[in-house]
Design a protein around this motif. Structure first.
Motif, PDB file in Angstrom:
ATOM      1  N   SER A 105       0.833  -1.211   0.000  1.00  0.00           N
ATOM      2  CA  SER A 105       0.000   0.000   0.000  1.00  0.00           C
ATOM      3  C   SER A 105       0.866   1.260   0.000  1.00  0.00           C
ATOM      4  O   SER A 105       0.502   2.264  -0.587  1.00  0.00           O
ATOM      5  CB  SER A 105      -0.940  -0.003   1.199  1.00  0.00           C
ATOM      6  OG  SER A 105      -0.187  -0.060   2.358  1.00  0.00           O
TER       7      SER A 105
ATOM      8  N   SER B 136       0.527   3.970  -2.858  1.00  0.00           N
ATOM      9  CA  SER B 136       0.101   5.354  -2.601  1.00  0.00           C
ATOM     10  C   SER B 136       1.096   6.331  -3.228  1.00  0.00           C
ATOM     11  O   SER B 136       0.738   7.441  -3.602  1.00  0.00           O
ATOM     12  CB  SER B 136      -0.039   5.615  -1.106  1.00  0.00           C
ATOM     13  OG  SER B 136       1.197   5.430  -0.493  1.00  0.00           O
TER      14      SER B 136
ATOM     15  N   ALA C 107      -7.414  -1.259  -4.077  1.00  0.00           N
ATOM     16  CA  ALA C 107      -6.457  -0.683  -5.029  1.00  0.00           C
ATOM     17  C   ALA C 107      -7.161  -0.271  -6.317  1.00  0.00           C
ATOM     18  O   ALA C 107      -6.949   0.830  -6.839  1.00  0.00           O
ATOM     19  CB  ALA C 107      -5.360  -1.688  -5.316  1.00  0.00           C
TER      20      ALA C 107
END
Length: 1741
Positions: free
Chosen positions: A454, A458, A522
């Motif tokens: 993640s 990001s 996602a």
């Protein structure tokens, strides 16, 4: 001398360098020698020394070389020739407030710094403010950033010249020298900043002698926490904790720190240890390098050089250009990029400090010059992919990464276009994304995000921002080059979408629940990032027809290439109502389906744009498109959502539910659900309507169901069919009725927003922020709400709490559509409910009719054929038929509702068409089909409706059915060209009547109930009235019964007199205490009990706290010393009231025994609660009131007033003897006698007192016991439990008030009870005065009950304490008034607060009546005289205080003198004489006024006190505010037995007072004060309020931005926090301002609250825009700031950023919160509500 020497050296050196053949080598040789001698030496030098050496030995010679002369002179010349820059260019620090203008900014990234904003035109526009994340810079002066007002008044160059490059050219040789010097130094900087651990020093910088000095350098990373690093350092380089903390803080701030200096070997050891120690904490070791001392020195110098460069560049644009030239010139060595690119490419490996310097250099140079900005942008784009890859692998935040600069270049419209044309930046960005996401592609070349990181993801998302920046402003002119490159970029973008089309398919789970929830976030994160980009691409395409057509074709061919979601079976024929559909079967419930279809949706968007621009005809072969195929995937998606809603996918877990939620949520629906509906509308407009509906039925898996060829007994399955039918009908309503899309019908974006707002407000009235959340944002974060809201809604202002609400306007309600397609299920039912309710209230029927939609555009006009086609009529008949059969499992009310809505839509459409053209032209024949089809079996739509109307189960839909039938009539009449008959002809009136009867009966029943209720209330009222008359008999007895026979009615005057006499609280004419029975209910056991002295105790909850609300010297809190000299407080309260003890109550009563049980239970349960100590402090006896949850820490026993009928005869007799002088004698004798008994000869009165007193006394020497002869009585007896509670309360007051350990035997306990009594009365008088309320009758019940209880408690407590202690206290206090009895340290009259003195004396005088063997109390008459004399003495002393502290009287004015003025003048003259001042010639009336005004608060407090002590009713004048101040003063005087001319007192008691006045005025303390050596308090005292705040919040932000922390020099982000009590600005939450308090570290606010508010604080955190309430070191809570935006909402943390203005009502409420001592209570309440999981460390604030 030294100065000139320095400049000589510098100039000589610079000449040498100038003349040298290779000046670069010379320069470097000099640096090689000097730098290691200044920086990183073995013995660390101080920063100042380092700075001075660097200035004189390094920078000064460089400046001399640059200017070719003394730098000062060179600078002067430069300044004359150059103009200042038009650009502001201020680089923002993290947390700094920046402003954006919503009206003028080209996009939201255009911002102004505080100073430019304050001086710009945008201050009066709709601006937004927010905290910068650091790294941006101010756009003031940039013409491309603003539509109007690009410059503030400071940067406006008069004529708005753009950034002109040659406006201030330097002299050629100066420019040449600058280039030469900059080239050397920038190379030098670059080499050292991109230094790697294993590099060798270049030859020209190799030191002659190689020393073995190395540094072990530790770098910052984001994996290890502070504590990890501290732990590692302590173990690895043996330093103590403080040192390790310093190291860690600096590593975090600067990015690296040398933690050890030594030989290479010792550094290597340290390095290995650090790596080993840090590795076992987190998987990655810390980054450590070993650098030679020389390299460290050079690197340190390069950072300083960076700052020096900024300074030099700032001098002139010429220098700036020279610098940019050097930084961007291509490297001679072709492999190497230019210097600035080398720095950029190495950015991710540099440490924080170095990055900051490089970024700042780029800001102040290249970004300030148009041409160089362009060149830099091209370099940046060239290396873009590499920079992004480095950023993804780096672990620092984006704000300190070079990639953050993209916002500075990509958002400039001209630059963005050039970059698309020259560097095809769209392609570059999209390729970067694809390359970085490549690892997530599956075999079918689609994304699959299982197990993604993640953090990394990001970081990749951030790249989409850059694409958004590039597309922000669409071009008005298209060049050939731009068109080509844009389309190439668009193709690439389609490639990205292709990887998303159909990704992450889901398949319905049957039998067992899914084992692992699939990864879905996602995909949706990508979708959310893309939603604006998709909209912007469509926007760009729409600005040019050619591009739009090409883009559409590209998109279509791309969609055709997508091979996923294939059909597994061949096409088959499906039959229904004589129509045949030839299509391939596919079941969403059995085969894989994906929610991600970006290409299909983009195609739908482009199609509508083609229609909107009228270019649709130019498509080659428009009929060649297979619309069934285009609609297929969106339809599957809609069906998936419907099936999830019908709970058919329960076994697929939460992930699917979440996906469907987002699919329809406001964040994503624009580019998901809405576009799917749009694609279905496109298909519906192009396909045969019957075929389209059959396709829908097929995909909803309802085909057989509607064909009547399947039935089921399975409840679940029936339920699912019902739900699917509902969803399918809902979809049809949307496809036919949702026309608010520009291009589908002739509406504007404004119309669309208006409709959204209307539907949101139909759910409930909403705040502005809720509306904004419910509307989709565009790429500029705008929703378009402001432009439409006034047209559709009215605003209701908020009260003291809550927020402003918008309510929809009545005339807009006809646009309400109950089946609005953006409603979620809950919103739909809420809206329906509230609209039905509203219609009922207005007396209308409950039918929620479909609104009249705008007409379709020509391209979509054929959609309406759906309404009148055979299949539609079949569907409607089928649904209604099931309801008529009335088997509840086969239908639901929701289905019928939707069917009725569709029929309504059809009839409205037909009506509109009939009205617009002739009957013959209208082909729309719904009403005819509805009447005809199936009529032979009585099953036409029309006949079924008539049957449904009678169904009891559809009572709720009855009105709607009625309306539909009326519509049928209207349409019929239109067709027959006749006027409609009475529409309800076909209906029997029978059921209608029965309904009316029912209604009548219901009304009658309600009326009866109301009547009974009224009677009951009346009975209660009369009982209460009787009760009141009983309890207030005294009053009623004295009121003459009008017209009683036999008795003459007394004249009104004498009656008034009599009544008036009752209204005197003290002295021989005092009123009687009425007998009042008080029966109270315990809040814990609910039993009633009468309050009585002998009964078990009833107690009142109470909270004792220290308070500075009344202080006259804020910030100074007296320390309580032991009984040494100077220990005035607490026995004598200083007049500044620096800190008092306040006892407040919430007014709830309990039995003492119940309270004890409750208290123990609270103690036990709270101990086990998480973070309980944050709410209540168990150690200090705190608990929350069982009823209202107020914070309490003690209880006050309730003691009833003793009823008393006063004996006026005996009072008169005694009064003749007991005059003031006689009373003083009797007291003196008694005190002396008591002293001789206790053998205490501390008193200096023995000699003087004896002789002096004979002259005054007429009746011979009074005896030691003569005091008793004026009347004594038995003392009052209390039950044991009351006695026990008296001790409990007194101990708490003593413990809290003096902050000492509890000790019930301490002699100060009674003193503190008197003090809290006096202070609480003063606080209440202050509140009443502040709020302008009358003195009596306006207190809240809780305040009144608390006040009475505290006064009675203080009086009773004195009876329970050791009497000898109280006698001593009495003597000490009396010593202030009668100096003859004083001690050495008795304070002067100016050093005590008279009201505290009065309360102490009145409550302690009964102790003088004690005899050894018997307990005696003064009789009522005796007390009346004592109170009178004490009060008169204290009042006279207070008048003297007022006079002495008032100096500036106006001069004498001729005029009539009143009696009062004469008395005042005499008093003034006497005092002046005694104090040795000249008798001034002043206006005696002003003296009288000033003294009366000054003593008014004292008299008001005294009235409250005696009222609670004696229970005598106050005069009427004090119960209302309408009486003049003069009238109030007279009423006060009469109530307190003072002459209405108060100066009369001095005349009445002249003999006694004259010597006293002389002694009072002769005190040395007074002489000092009069000379101005000691400060005195002015009367009336200043009333404290919270500080004045500015009306506009930006003024506060401005103040905060200029705030410099007094203790720190760095420019790190601070949290400026304002104390609202005193206006001090503090630096909170910062390690620089920690201080020590009671042995622990506390933050600035906590330390400040301790002195400013005695531990209580109210602070405004300016950057966070919230109030912090503090009560102690561990307790605090946040509270909304009193600033509201234009929509009546607060804005914590400036999340919305709207302009804020002070709301006076809310600020007043905060002021009340403080003055009423409710801050503690507010904190406890808020903490009780919020369940604290993680304790916030309030003490560090």
């Amino acid at each position: 001398m030294a100065e000139s020497e320095k400049s000589l050296d510098g100039l000589e050196l610079s000449k040498e360098w100038q003349e040298a053949a290779d000046s670069r080598a010379e320069l470097l040789r000099y640096l090689k020698e000097q730098v290691p001698q200044i920086f990183c030496l073995k013995k660390e030098s101080s920063p100042q020394e380092e700075e001075e050496l660097m200035q004189s030995r390094l920078l000064h010679p460089l400046e001399c070389f640059l200017f070719g002369e003394d730098p000062q002179e060179g600078l002067e010349k430069l300044k004359q020739g150059s103009a200042s820059s038009q650009l502001c260019g201020r680089v923002f620090k993290e947390g700094e407030t920046v402003y954006s203008c919503r009206d003028c900014a080209i996009d939201p990234t255009c911002v102004l710094c505080m100073n430019c904003f304050q001086d710009s035109v945008h201050k009066s526009h709709r601006y937004k403010m927010h905290a910068s994340s650091g790294g941006g810079f101010c756009d003031c002066g940039d013409v491309e950033a603003w539509k109007i007002g690009p410059c503030c008044s400071k940067h406006d160059p008069g004529a708005a010249t753009a950034m002109v490059t040659d406006e201030c050219a330097l002299e050629p040789e100066l420019y040449e020298r600058a280039e030469k010097l900059f080239r050397v130094l920038l190379r030098y900087i670059t080499d050292f900043l991109v230094w790697e651990e294993n590099f060798e020093l270049p030859a020209e910088l190799q030191p002659r002698t190689k020393d073995n000095a190395y540094y072990c350098v530790l770098y910052n990373d984001e994996h290890h926490s502070y504590d990890h690093v501290i732990y590692t350092l302590q173990r690895s380089v043996n330093c103590d904790q403080a040192e390790a903390q310093t190291h860690t803080a600096l590593i975090d701030k600067e990015g690296r720190r040398a933690v050890k200096r030594g030989t290479f070997r010792s550094c290597q050891q340290a390095k290995d240890l650090i790596r080993a120690n840090s590795e076992h904490i987190s998987l990655q070791p810390l980054r450590v390098e070993i650098l030679p001392a020389a390299v460290m020195a050079h690197q340190t110098f390069t950072l300083r050089l960076g700052s020096w460069f900024q300074k030099i560049i700032g001098y002139s644009a010429g220098f700036r250009q020279a610098f940019c030239q050097v930084a961007l010139e291509p490297n001679a060595d072709r492999d190497q990029p230019c210097l600035i690119s080398r720095l950029m490419l190495h950015d991710a490996r540099m440490y924080k400090g170095a990055r900051k310097i490089v970024h700042e250099l780029i800001f102040c140079s290249m970004l300030m010059e148009t041409e160089f900005k362009r060149l830099f942008a091209i370099e940046f784009t060239k290396h873009y992919k590499q920079l992004q890859k480095d950023f993804i692998n780096d672990d620092h935040e984006r704000s300190i990464s070079i990639t953050a600069l993209s916002v500075q270049i990509f958002t400039v419209p001209t630059l963005a276009r050039q970059l698309i044309e020259e560097g095809n930046v769209i392609k570059v960005i999209v390729d970067t994304v694809l390359e970085l996401l490549h690892e997530h592609l599956d075999d079918n070349n689609r994304f699959f995000f299982l197990g993604y990181s993640s953090d990394k993801f990001s970081r990749i998302q951030v790249i989409f921002h850059d694409l958004r920046y590039i597309l922000i402003s669409k071009p008005s002119v298209w060049t050939e080059e731009l068109r080509e490159q844009f389309l190439a970029g668009f193709k690439d973008f389609l490639g990205l979408l292709k990887c998303m089309q159909g990704m992450e398919e889901v398949k319905r789970q049957l039998g067992r629940h899914i084992a692992v929830e699939p990864e879905w976030e996602a995909g949706f994160t990508l979708q959310i990032q893309l939603r604006h980009i998709l909209a912007m691409f469509q926007d760009w395409c729409s600005s040019n027809d050619e591009i739009l057509l090409l883009a559409f074709k590209e998109c279509h061919s791309c969609l055709m290439q997508c091979n996923n979601q294939p059909f597994h079976r061949e096409a088959t024929d499906f039959y229904m109502c004589k129509h045949i559909l030839h299509v391939r079967p596919y079941k969403v419930s059995q085969e894989p389906v994906s929610i991600h279809l970006p290409i299909s949706r983009l195609l739908a968007g482009l199609y509508v744009l083609l229609c909107g621009r009228g270019v649709i005809e130019r498509l080659d072969n428009p009929e060649g498109y297979d619309y069934t195929q285009l609609a297929e995937l969106p339809l599957r998606c809609v069906v998936l959502a419907a099936q999830v809603s019908a709970e058919m996918w329960r076994r697929n877990g939460l992930s699917l539910v979440s996906q469907v939620y987002y699919y329809q949520d406001v964040k994503c629906r624009d580019e998901m659900y809405d576009k799917d509906v749009l694609m279905l509308q496109i298909a519906a407009s192009k396909m045969d309507p019957n075929h389209f509906l059959m396709l829908i039925l097929l995909r909803f898996e309802l085909f057989e169901y509607f064909n009547g060829s399947c039935s089921s007994k399975d409840q679940d399955e029936l339920r699912q069919w019902n739900r699917l039918t509902e969803e399918m009908l809902y979809l049809l309503i949307a496809v036919i009725g949702e026309r608010y899309v520009p291009g589908v019908s002739h509406v504007t974006k404004e119309d669309v927003t208006m409709r959204e707002v209307i539907h949101l407000l139909c759910i409930e009235p909403m705040a502005h922020s809720s509306l904004v959340k419910g509307l989709p944002e565009n790429e500029s974060h705008e929703t378009g709400l402001e432009s439409v809201i006034t047209k559709v809604a009215t605003f209701k202002k908020p009260g003291v709490s809550g927020h402003g609400l918008y309510e929809v306007k009545k005339d807009r309600l006809m646009e309400f559509n109950p089946f609005f397609y953006h409603y979620s299920r809950s919103q739909h039912s809420k809206a329906e409910e509230s609209q039905k309710k509203r219609r009922t209230q207005e007396g209308n029927d409950k039918a929620l009719r479909p609104p009249l939609p705008p007409a379709f555009c020509p391209a979509f006009s054929s959609i309406v054929r759906l309404l009148c086609c055979d299949i539609m009529v079949h569907i409607l008949r089928h649904v209604l038929q099931r309801a008529v059969e009335d088997r509840p499992v086969n239908w639901t009310e929701a289905m019928i509702q939707r069917a009725l809505h569709l029929i309504g839509q059809a009839l409205l459409e037909e009506k509109t068409q009939l009205e617009d053209s002739t009957v013959e032209e209208v082909t729309f024949d719904f009403s005819l089909k509805a009447r005809a089809i199936g009529s032979e079996h009585g099953k036409s739509v029309f006949l079924l409706l008539s049957k449904i109307k009678a169904l009891p189960s559809l009572e709720a839909q009855k009105d709607m059915v009625k309306w539909v039938l009326q519509m049928f009539e209207i349409v019929k009449c239109l067709r027959e060209k006749s006027s409609p008959a009475v529409p309800m002809s076909m209906e029997t009136t029978k059921p209608e009547e029965s309904a009316q009867d029912k209604e009548k009966a219901e009304r009658k029943r309600k009326a009866e109930a109301a009547k009974l209720h009224r009677q009951k209330i009346m009975a209660q009222m009369s009982a209460m009235q009787k009760n009141f008359i009983e309890s207030n008999k005294m009053l009623y007895d004295n009121m003459p019964e009008s017209g009683t026979q036999g008795e003459p009615v007394p004249s009104t005057e004498s009656c008034a007199m009599e009544h008036r006499e009752l209204c005197v609280a003290i002295g021989p004419h005092r009123g009687s205490t009425p007998a009042e029975r008080e029966v109270l209910t315990c809040i814990l056991c609910q039993e009633e009990q009468e309050v009585a002295a002998q009964a078990p105790a009833m107690v009142l909850t109470a909270c004792v706290q220290r308070s500075t609300v009344l202080t006259q010297c804020r910030g100074k809190i007296p320390t309580v010393r032991a009984d040494g000299p100077g220990a005035l407080y607490p026995l004598y309260m200083p007049p500044e009231l620096a800190v008092g003890t306040h006892t407040g109550s919430c007014g709830h009563v309990m039995h003492a025994t119940c309270w004890q049980k409750y208290f123990e239970a609270v103690q036990n349960t709270t101990r086990n609660r998480l973070h309980a100590e944050l709410i209540i402090d168990l150690e200090n006896g705190e608990y929350l009131c069982a009823l209202c949850k107020s914070l309490c820490n003690t209880v006050v026993p309730l003691i009833p007033l003793e009823p008393l009928t006063f004996n006026y005869e005996s009072a008169e007799i005694i009064g003749q003897h007991l005059t003031l002088p006689r009373w003083i004698h009797v007291l003196s004798a008694r005190i002396k006698g008591l002293k001789s008994v206790t053998q205490d000869n501390d008193c200096n009165t023995e000699g003087s007192g004896g002789n002096g007193s004979t002259g005054l006394c007429g009746e011979g020497q009074p005896d030691f016991r003569s005091i008793l002869s004026y009347g004594v009585q038995e003392p009052r007896r209390f039950s044991d439990s009351i006695t026990e509670m008296l001790v409990v309360c007194a101990t708490t007051v003593h413990r809290v008030g003096l902050k000492t350990a509890p000790n019930e035997l301490c002699p100060r306990v009674p003193v503190m009870t008197w003090n809290t009594c006096a202070f609480t009365i003063q606080a209440i008088e202050n509140i009443l005065q502040e709020e302008d309320k009358p003195l009596f009758g306006s207190l809240q019940n809780r305040q009144l009950a608390g006040l009475k209880a505290i006064v009675q408690f203080s009086a009773s407590q004195s009876l329970q304490s050791s009497q000898s202690v109280i006698q001593r206290h009495f003597t000490d206090m009396l010593g202030v008034l009668l100096p003859a009895m004083g001690r050495k340290n008795t304070p002067s009259i100016l050093e005590v607060d008279c009201f505290h003195l009065l309360v102490g004396l009145v409550l302690s005088i009964p102790s003088l009546y004690q005899e050894e063997a018997v307990h005696l109390q003064p009789s009522a008459v005796s007390s009346a005289y004592s109170h009178l004399h004490i009060f008169h003495l204290v009042t006279m002393a207070h008048m003297l205080q007022v006079l002495l502290s008032s100096t500036d009287f106006p001069a004498v004015e001729p005029g009539e003198e009143t009696e009062e003025a004469r008395a005042a003048a005499e008093f003034h003259a006497t005092v002046s004489q005694h104090t040795g001042r000249l008798i001034p010639d002043v206006s005696s009336s002003s003296v009288a006024e000033r003294v009366k005004k000054g003593m008014e608060p004292f008299l008001r407090c005294a009235a409250l006190f005696f009222n609670c002590l004696t229970g005598v009713h106050p005069p009427e004048e004090l119960l209302s505010t309408s009486v003049t101040s003069q009238g109030q003063m007279e009423a006060l005087c009469s109530y307190l037995a003072l002459p209405s001319n108060v100066f009369q007192l001095f005349q009445d008691h002249r003999d006694t007072v004259t010597p006293l006045l002389q002694r009072w005025c002769g005190s040395p303390a007074i002489t000092k004060a009069l000379k101005g050596k000691t400060p005195t308090v002015r009367y009336p005292r200043r009333r404290n309020r919270l500080i004045d705040l500015p009306e506009d919040y930006s003024a506060l932000l401005n103040q905060a931005s200029h705030f410099q922390c007094p203790k720190s020099t760095d420019d790190e982000r601070k949290h400026p926090t304002l104390c609202l009590f005193c206006g001090a600005m503090l630096c909170s939450q910062s390690s620089c301002c920690l201080s020590h308090l009671d042995g622990e570290d506390v933050g600035a606010c906590t330390a400040h609250a301790a002195t400013c508010g005695a531990g209580v604080g109210m602070f405004l955190r300016i950057r966070e825009c919230e109030i912090v309430l503090m009560a102690s070191k561990t307790r605090g809570s946040t509270y909304p700031a009193p600033y509201l935006d234009d929509y009546g909402e607060t804005d914590p943390h400036l999340g919305r950023g709207n302009p804020l203005h002070l709301c006076p009502e809310r600020y007043r409420k905060l002021n009340q919160l403080w003055q009423q001592h409710c801050i503690l209570e507010e904190i406890a309440r808020s903490l009780e509500v919020v369940n604290v999981m993680f304790a916030f460390e309030w003490q560090m604030l």
